[in-house]
Design a protein around this motif. Structure first.
Motif, short mmCIF file in Angstrom:
data_model
loop_
_atom_site.label_atom_id
_atom_site.label_comp_id
_atom_site.label_asym_id
_atom_site.label_seq_id
_atom_site.Cartn_x
_atom_site.Cartn_y
_atom_site.Cartn_z
N ALA A 47 11.75 11.35 -9.86
CA ALA A 47 10.69 12.25 -9.44
C ALA A 47 10.86 13.55 -10.22
CB ALA A 47 10.78 12.51 -7.95
N TRP A 48 9.87 13.84 -11.05
CA TRP A 48 9.98 14.98 -11.95
C TRP A 48 8.83 15.96 -11.75
CZ3 TRP A 48 11.37 13.60 -17.75
CH2 TRP A 48 12.73 13.21 -17.81
N THR A 49 9.15 17.25 -11.87
CA THR A 49 8.08 18.23 -12.02
C THR A 49 7.96 18.55 -13.51
OG1 THR A 49 9.41 20.24 -11.93
CG2 THR A 49 8.77 19.26 -9.81
N MET A 50 6.99 19.39 -13.87
CA MET A 50 6.84 19.79 -15.27
C MET A 50 8.13 20.40 -15.81
SD MET A 50 4.85 19.95 -17.91
CE MET A 50 3.10 20.31 -17.99
N ALA A 51 8.85 21.13 -14.94
CA ALA A 51 10.10 21.75 -15.38
C ALA A 51 11.11 20.70 -15.84
CB ALA A 51 10.70 22.59 -14.25
N ASP A 52 11.20 19.59 -15.08
CA ASP A 52 12.13 18.52 -15.48
C ASP A 52 11.70 17.91 -16.81
OD1 ASP A 52 13.88 18.19 -12.99
OD2 ASP A 52 11.87 18.06 -12.15
N ARG A 53 10.37 17.76 -16.97
CA ARG A 53 9.83 17.19 -18.22
C ARG A 53 10.19 18.08 -19.42
NH1 ARG A 53 9.33 12.92 -20.77
NH2 ARG A 53 10.68 14.21 -22.01
N ILE A 54 9.98 19.39 -19.27
CA ILE A 54 10.27 20.31 -20.37
C ILE A 54 11.76 20.29 -20.69
CG2 ILE A 54 10.36 22.76 -21.00
CD1 ILE A 54 7.73 23.09 -19.38
N ALA A 105 -1.29 17.32 -19.02
CA ALA A 105 -0.72 18.37 -18.17
C ALA A 105 -1.17 18.22 -16.72
CB ALA A 105 -1.10 19.75 -18.71
N SER A 106 -2.21 17.39 -16.49
CA SER A 106 -2.80 17.31 -15.15
C SER A 106 -2.14 16.27 -14.24
CB SER A 106 -4.30 17.02 -15.25
OG SER A 106 -4.92 17.94 -16.10
N HIS A 107 -1.03 15.67 -14.68
CA HIS A 107 -0.39 14.68 -13.81
C HIS A 107 1.05 15.03 -13.44
CE1 HIS A 107 2.04 13.01 -16.97
NE2 HIS A 107 1.02 12.60 -17.68
N TRP A 108 1.34 16.33 -13.42
CA TRP A 108 2.67 16.77 -12.97
C TRP A 108 2.56 17.55 -11.68
CZ3 TRP A 108 6.65 14.59 -15.24
CH2 TRP A 108 6.48 14.10 -16.53
N PRO A 109 3.51 17.36 -10.75
CA PRO A 109 4.69 16.49 -10.77
C PRO A 109 4.33 15.01 -10.76
CG PRO A 109 4.48 17.62 -8.65
CD PRO A 109 3.43 18.16 -9.53
N ALA A 110 5.26 14.21 -11.28
CA ALA A 110 4.99 12.79 -11.43
C ALA A 110 6.23 11.95 -11.14
CB ALA A 110 4.52 12.51 -12.86
N PHE A 111 5.96 10.69 -10.77
CA PHE A 111 7.02 9.72 -10.57
C PHE A 111 7.11 8.84 -11.80
CE2 PHE A 111 8.49 5.52 -9.10
CZ PHE A 111 9.72 5.88 -8.58
N GLY A 162 0.78 -1.24 0.00
CA GLY A 162 0.00 0.00 0.00
C GLY A 162 0.81 1.29 0.00
N ILE A 163 2.13 1.18 -0.15
CA ILE A 163 2.93 2.41 -0.17
C ILE A 163 3.58 2.60 -1.54
CG2 ILE A 163 4.90 3.64 0.82
CD1 ILE A 163 4.35 1.98 3.41
N LEU A 164 3.43 3.79 -2.09
CA LEU A 164 4.04 4.11 -3.37
C LEU A 164 5.28 4.99 -3.15
CD1 LEU A 164 0.94 5.05 -5.56
CD2 LEU A 164 2.44 3.07 -5.87
N PRO A 165 6.23 4.93 -4.10
CA PRO A 165 7.39 5.82 -3.98
C PRO A 165 6.96 7.29 -3.84
CG PRO A 165 7.67 4.31 -5.83
CD PRO A 165 6.29 4.09 -5.31
#
Lengths: 263, 192
Positions: free
Chosen positions: A214-221, A201-207, A45-48
C-alpha cells in the motif's frame, strides 16, 4: 471494381491484424483493471484496498493521543470534517501550519496538532491507512490542484525544477525516463507519462497487487530514487511535497481512481 | 535596481568559487528545498556537476551553441586502461552486463542471452558483427565510459565518469560485446 473492394478488404484485415499484434504490449491500466476484476470475483467483492481503508477509517475516528481526540476535526482544505474530494485538491497551502501540505503531511500535522502526538510517535503504516480511507472518499472526483497562493506557486516552480534535475553517479532525474522514454521499458513496466497522462497522478494512494504494497505518492517518489541507488528524500519533506504539487497540478481535470489498484 | 545588485554579486562569487560559472542549476531556493529532504538526499543532489547542470537547464536537449563545448569537455574526461587494451575478458564482462547492481545493461538493451532486454536503449543484438577493429573497440569503449561524449544528456549512465566501472571493467564489457566467441554473439538474444 469488385476486385478493388476485395483487395481493400484484405488490406483492412491485415491492418487489423497488425493492430492486434501491436496491442500485445498490454496497456498497464487495462491489465490492472483485469486483475482487479479477477480479485473481486475470487474474494466475493472485497479488495485489499477496502480493508486498508476500513482500518484507516477506524484510526481516523478513534480517540487517540495525549489529547484523546479523533482526526474528525482535521481540515483537509474543505473545512473540518469535510473529506469528499479532498485528495484532488492537495497539496495546498494551510494557514494553520503555514505550510503547503500533501495528503500524508496533512494527516501527520493533524495527528500532531489535534491528537498531541510527537513526530516520533507517528507510525508510517497508520498514516498510509488513513490516507487510503480519505482517498476512498475522493474516488471519481476531479483533480483540481491549481497553485494560486504565492507559497503554492513557489513550491510548484521548485517541484518542476526538481523534476528536471539530474544528479548522482547515474546522472538520474525524473524527466530522463518519465518525459524522454515514456512507454519504453527498463524492466517489467513501461515508463508512465507523468506529464501527459492525467491518470498517472490521479491514482495515488494505490495498492500494488504484484507485491502487496500500500503506497502513497510519497512512497512512489521515494522508490523512484532508491531504484536508481539515490538516497530518497525523507517522508513528509518538502521535496516530496514539491514534486507531488507539480505532478498533481499537471493532472488538472483528471478523474481520480481511488484508491488506485496497480501492478 | 540596487536591491538586485548585492544578491546577484553574491551569486556570481558563489559560482566563481565553485568553478562553474554559467552552469549552476541549483538556485539558493532550490538548495534549501533539497536540504529539507534530509542529509543523505541533499549530499547527492547538491553535488551536481556542471554537465548535469547543463542537461537539467536545457531539459536534456542542448542548444547548438552549447553542444560543441559540451562534447569537447566530455571527451576530455575519458580515461583508458593502464595496459591500453580496450578488450578484456568477455566472461567478466558478461557478469557486469547482466547484473542489476553493476552494469545493469540488459535493463535497457536487448542482446543478452541471459536476460530479457528492455527497449529504452537501442538493441545490441549480435553487436559483434561490427568486427573488432581499433575504431570499433574505441567507439564502444568510449560510449560506455562516457556516453555523453557521443549522446549528450542521454539517460545511459556515464560509467567511467560516475565511477561505476573501472577502465578495466569497461574493457571486459567491450569484450563481451565484440569478441566473436562471446556468448553475446554466439547465443540467441532473449526478447520479450
Amino acid at each position: 471494381m469488385g476486385r478493388f473492394w476485395r483487395l481493400a478488404g484484405v488490406i483492412l484485415l491485415a491492418l487489423v491484424g497488425l493492430l492486434a499484434l501491436a496491442q500485445e504490449e498490454v496497456d498497464p491500466f487495462e491489465e490492472a483493471q483485469k486483475q482487479k476484476q479477477q480479485l473481486l470475483e475470487l474474494s466475493g467483492g472485497i479488495l485489499p484496498t477496502d480493508l486498508i481503508a476500513a482500518q484507516g477509517e477506524e484510526l481516523f475516528k478513534a480517540k487517540r493521543g495525549p489529547k484523546n481526540a479523533s482526526l474528525e476535526a482535521c481540515d483537509f482544505g474543505r473545512g473540518p470534517g469535510r473529506l469528499e474530494g479532498v485528495v484532488g485538491r492537495l497539496p495546498r497551502y494551510f494557514f494553520d501550519t503555514r505550510k503547503v501540505e500533501d495528503l500524508d503531511s496533512r494527516i501527520r500535522s493533524c495527528m500532531i496538532n489535534l491528537q498531541g502526538l510527537r513526530p516520533d510517535q507517528i507510525r508510517r503504516n497508520e498514516v498510509v491507512a488513513i490516507a487510503f480511507y480519505i482517498a476512498s472518499l475522493s474516488n471519481g472526483q476531479p483533480m483540481t490542484v491549481r497553485p494560486l497562493m504565492p507559497q503554492e506557486k513557489r513550491l510548484y516552480e521548485l517541484g518542476e525544477k526538481l523534476f528536471y534535475l539530474r544528479a548522482g553517479p547515474r546522472d538520474m532525474g525524473c524527466a530522463s525516463c518519465h518525459v524522454t522514454y515514456v512507454g519504453r521499458r527498463a524492466g517489467v513496466l513501461p515508463y508512465s507519462d507523468i506529464l501527459g497522462d492525467k491518470r498517472v497522478a490521479s491514482h495515488w494512494p494505490a495498492f500494488r497487487y504484484s507485491n502487496d504494497q500500500a503506497w502513497t505518492m510519497a512512497d512512489r517518489i521515494r522508490a523512484c530514487y532508491s531504484n536508481l541507488s539515490m538516497p530518497a528524500p525523507d517522508f513528509y519533506s518538502e521535496p516530496i511535497i514539491a514534486l507531488t504539487l507539480f505532478m498533481n497540478a499537471k493532472a488538472y481535470g483528471g478523474k481520480m481512481d481511488l484508491p488506485g489498484f496497480i501492478r | 535596481m540596487r536591491r538586485f545588485y548585492l544578491p546577484a554579486l553574491l551569486l556570481l562569487l558563489l559560482g566563481l568559487a565553485q568553478g562553474q560559472t554559467g552552469t549552476t542549476y541549483i538556485t539558493p531556493e532550490l538548495q534549501r528545498l533539497i536540504q529539507a529532504g534530509g542529509q543523505n538526499y541533499a549530499s547527492v543532489l547538491l553535488r551536481q556537476d556542471p554537465a548535469q547542470a547543463l542537461c537539467s537547464t536545457h531539459r536534456n536537449r542542448l542548444p547548438a551553441e552549447v553542444l560543441g563545448p559540451f562534447i569537447e569537455e566530455q571527451r576530455k574526461n575519458i580515461k583508458y586502461p593502464a595496459d591500453g587494451k580496450l578488450m578484456g575478458d568477455w566472461k567478466q564482462g558478461e557478469a557486469i552486463f547482466n547484473t542489476l547492481a553493476r552494469g545493469n545493461c540488459f535493463s535497457c538493451h536487448v542482446g543478452s542471452p541471459l536476460n530479457i532486454g528492455g527497449n529504452v536503449g537501442p538493441s545490441l543484438e549480435k553487436y559483434g558483427q561490427r568486427g573488432t577493429s581499433e575504431a570499433v573497440q574505441r567507439y564502444t569503449y568510449e560510449v560506455i565510459y562516457n556516453t555523453w561524449a557521443y549522446f549528450p544528456c542521454t539517460v545511459m549512465y556515464r560509467f567511467g565518469v560516475g565511477g561505476l566501472l573501472k577502465p578495466e571493467e569497461i574493457a571486459h564489457v567491450v569484450a563481451y560485446l565484440l569478441d566473436p566467441n562471446s556468448d553475446f554473439n554466439t547465443k540467441p538474444a532473449l526478447k520479450r
